[in-house]
Write an enzyme that holds these catalytic residues in place. Sequence first.
Site, PDB file in Angstrom:
ATOM      1  N   GLU A 156      73.706  15.204  30.545  1.00 10.64           N
ATOM      2  CA  GLU A 156      74.510  14.859  31.724  1.00 10.64           C
ATOM      3  C   GLU A 156      74.582  13.344  31.888  1.00 10.64           C
ATOM      4  OE1 GLU A 156      72.718  16.889  35.038  1.00 10.64           O
ATOM      5  OE2 GLU A 156      73.071  18.860  34.179  1.00 10.64           O
ATOM      6  N   HIS A 159      76.859  18.429  38.225  1.00  8.52           N
ATOM      7  CA  HIS A 159      75.529  18.550  38.840  1.00  8.52           C
ATOM      8  C   HIS A 159      75.629  18.168  40.324  1.00  8.52           C
ATOM      9  CE1 HIS A 159      70.974  18.614  37.818  1.00  8.52           C
ATOM     10  NE2 HIS A 159      71.165  18.978  39.074  1.00  8.52           N
TER      11      HIS A 159
HETATM   12  P1  NAD Z   1      62.290  29.258  43.346  1.00 10.73           P
HETATM   13  O1  NAD Z   1      61.022  28.797  42.742  1.00 10.73           O
HETATM   14  O2  NAD Z   1      62.316  29.624  44.797  1.00 10.73           O
HETATM   15  O3  NAD Z   1      62.846  30.540  42.531  1.00 10.73           O
HETATM   16  C1  NAD Z   1      62.865  30.605  41.139  1.00 10.73           C
HETATM   17  C2  NAD Z   1      62.731  32.086  40.777  1.00 10.73           C
HETATM   18  O4  NAD Z   1      62.868  32.207  39.360  1.00 10.73           O
HETATM   19  C3  NAD Z   1      61.366  32.677  41.152  1.00 10.73           C
HETATM   20  O5  NAD Z   1      61.544  33.838  41.942  1.00 10.73           O
HETATM   21  C4  NAD Z   1      60.724  33.010  39.803  1.00 10.73           C
HETATM   22  O6  NAD Z   1      59.919  34.170  39.868  1.00 10.73           O
HETATM   23  C5  NAD Z   1      61.965  33.236  38.958  1.00 10.73           C
HETATM   24  N1  NAD Z   1      61.720  33.143  37.511  1.00 10.73           N
HETATM   25  C6  NAD Z   1      60.852  32.351  36.836  1.00 10.73           C
HETATM   26  N2  NAD Z   1      60.947  32.589  35.506  1.00 10.73           N
HETATM   27  C7  NAD Z   1      61.908  33.539  35.347  1.00 10.73           C
HETATM   28  C8  NAD Z   1      62.448  34.201  34.223  1.00 10.73           C
HETATM   29  N3  NAD Z   1      62.029  33.940  32.970  1.00 10.73           N
HETATM   30  N4  NAD Z   1      63.436  35.103  34.423  1.00 10.73           N
HETATM   31  C9  NAD Z   1      63.880  35.382  35.674  1.00 10.73           C
HETATM   32  N5  NAD Z   1      63.365  34.828  36.799  1.00 10.73           N
HETATM   33  C10 NAD Z   1      62.396  33.906  36.625  1.00 10.73           C
HETATM   34  O7  NAD Z   1      63.354  28.139  43.025  1.00 10.73           O
HETATM   35  P2  NAD Z   1      64.783  27.936  43.714  1.00 10.73           P
HETATM   36  O8  NAD Z   1      64.635  27.109  44.945  1.00 10.73           O
HETATM   37  O9  NAD Z   1      65.464  29.247  43.809  1.00 10.73           O
HETATM   38  O10 NAD Z   1      65.477  26.991  42.621  1.00 10.73           O
HETATM   39  C11 NAD Z   1      65.745  27.456  41.316  1.00 10.73           C
HETATM   40  C12 NAD Z   1      66.162  26.301  40.430  1.00 10.73           C
HETATM   41  O11 NAD Z   1      67.443  25.824  40.817  1.00 10.73           O
HETATM   42  C13 NAD Z   1      65.285  25.045  40.510  1.00 10.73           C
HETATM   43  O12 NAD Z   1      64.102  25.149  39.779  1.00 10.73           O
HETATM   44  C14 NAD Z   1      66.206  23.971  39.974  1.00 10.73           C
HETATM   45  O13 NAD Z   1      66.044  23.830  38.583  1.00 10.73           O
HETATM   46  C15 NAD Z   1      67.602  24.520  40.272  1.00 10.73           C
HETATM   47  N6  NAD Z   1      68.317  23.635  41.216  1.00 10.73           N
HETATM   48  C16 NAD Z   1      69.497  23.101  40.824  1.00 10.73           C
HETATM   49  C17 NAD Z   1      70.164  22.244  41.693  1.00 10.73           C
HETATM   50  C18 NAD Z   1      71.504  21.652  41.330  1.00 10.73           C
HETATM   51  O14 NAD Z   1      71.852  20.607  41.867  1.00 10.73           O
HETATM   52  N7  NAD Z   1      72.274  22.263  40.476  1.00 10.73           N
HETATM   53  C19 NAD Z   1      69.604  21.915  42.933  1.00 10.73           C
HETATM   54  C20 NAD Z   1      68.413  22.506  43.291  1.00 10.73           C
HETATM   55  C21 NAD Z   1      67.758  23.370  42.427  1.00 10.73           C
END
Ligand code: NAD
Length: 331
Positions: free
Chosen positions: A262, A283
């Site tokens: 990115e 992003h």
């Molecule tokens: P979270 O920790 O609340 O939820 C993540 C979930 O993924 C958990 O329930 C976990 O059990 C599950 N998980 C872990 N490994 C897995 C697998 N192999 N298969 C399926 N499920 C699995 O996190 P969240 O707040 O929901 O955020 C998720 C992700 O979103 C963050 O880690 C970040 O990378 C991404 N994010 C992206 C942006 C963006 O700007 N695009 C912004 C914020 C977060």
Amino acid sequence: MTTVYIPDPVESLMPFATERAAAEAAGAELLLGDEHNPTIRDAEVILTTWIRFPPEEIRKLERCRLIVRYGIGVDTIDLDAATECGIVVANAPNHCVAEVADHSAALILSALRCVPWLNEQVRAGNWRAAQRAEKRMPRLSSQTLGLIGLGKIGRQVLKRMAPFGFRIMGYDPYLSAEAIRALGVEPATFEQLLREADTVSLHVPLMPTTRHLINAEALALMKPTATLINTSRGGVVDEAALIQALQEDRLLGAALDVLQQEPPAADNPLLSFDPLRVILTPHAAASSDEVLGDLHAEVTTAFRALLAGQLPPSVMNPTVRPKQPLRPYGG
Ligand code: NAD
């Protein structure tokens, strides 16, 4: 005096007034600088947005007790090395959950209703021809949505998409089938979800176990009429395998907010697909007018806790043994 150091102060977060006030109130000083500033080794607390902390960099941080990331994902920080060094790693867990869920919903709907392509066609004078795109636009209530990861964001996507009448399947290996069913989601294995879903949306953190979770094998299980949505991290998808699946028409489309590199290189093949197949956003899923205030507040809460002898509310390496004993948050 305790140093709270921001090695990579990004413009949109300046002037860090909330952080400065909290540091001063706790008898600490807030310093801003670039990553080469030698004070990074002297800081007890590091607040960071984009700097990468591989194991060799973490091991140099002899005085550091806490690293807080301005964001939810902490994939820029090697958690095992931090744990080994007694450094607590925290994040800002909630600030953009609503925004990312809204953006994921927008990408799902844009892809299924062909909005970016229709917009382009109207502007190109193709009004009548564009109206004949019915075959690309299934009724939403006839579709199956597969959510991979049912944490904070995945659950909010579920809440937004359920009223459209999708059949919704979910896969999250850290939740029991009962817990998934209690959310109103059909529990599925990874393979089952990939085979049956018309739209697959990714909501997992980037960790060693999720890097290239969607690889050539996983893509081969998906329907050739399916669309992949990714607002999590670029590294969760093997981008070369995705491009190949799209080029060979083994996958209908993708809507991606995050990429492996990115911004993408100018010759990234994803940029040359028609928006009927590929939708890209920069992003930007976490963006909104309100999000920055919440981000400052959550990061400040994390380091203020440590300065008061407590663990931050959201510790990303919970097995860490801090260099100095810390009480539970609020304790
Ligand atoms: P979270 O920790 O609340 O939820 C993540 C979930 O993924 C958990 O329930 C976990 O059990 C599950 N998980 C872990 N490994 C897995 C697998 N192999 N298969 C399926 N499920 C699995 O996190 P969240 O707040 O929901 O955020 C998720 C992700 O979103 C963050 O880690 C970040 O990378 C991404 N994010 C992206 C942006 C963006 O700007 N695009 C912004 C914020 C977060």
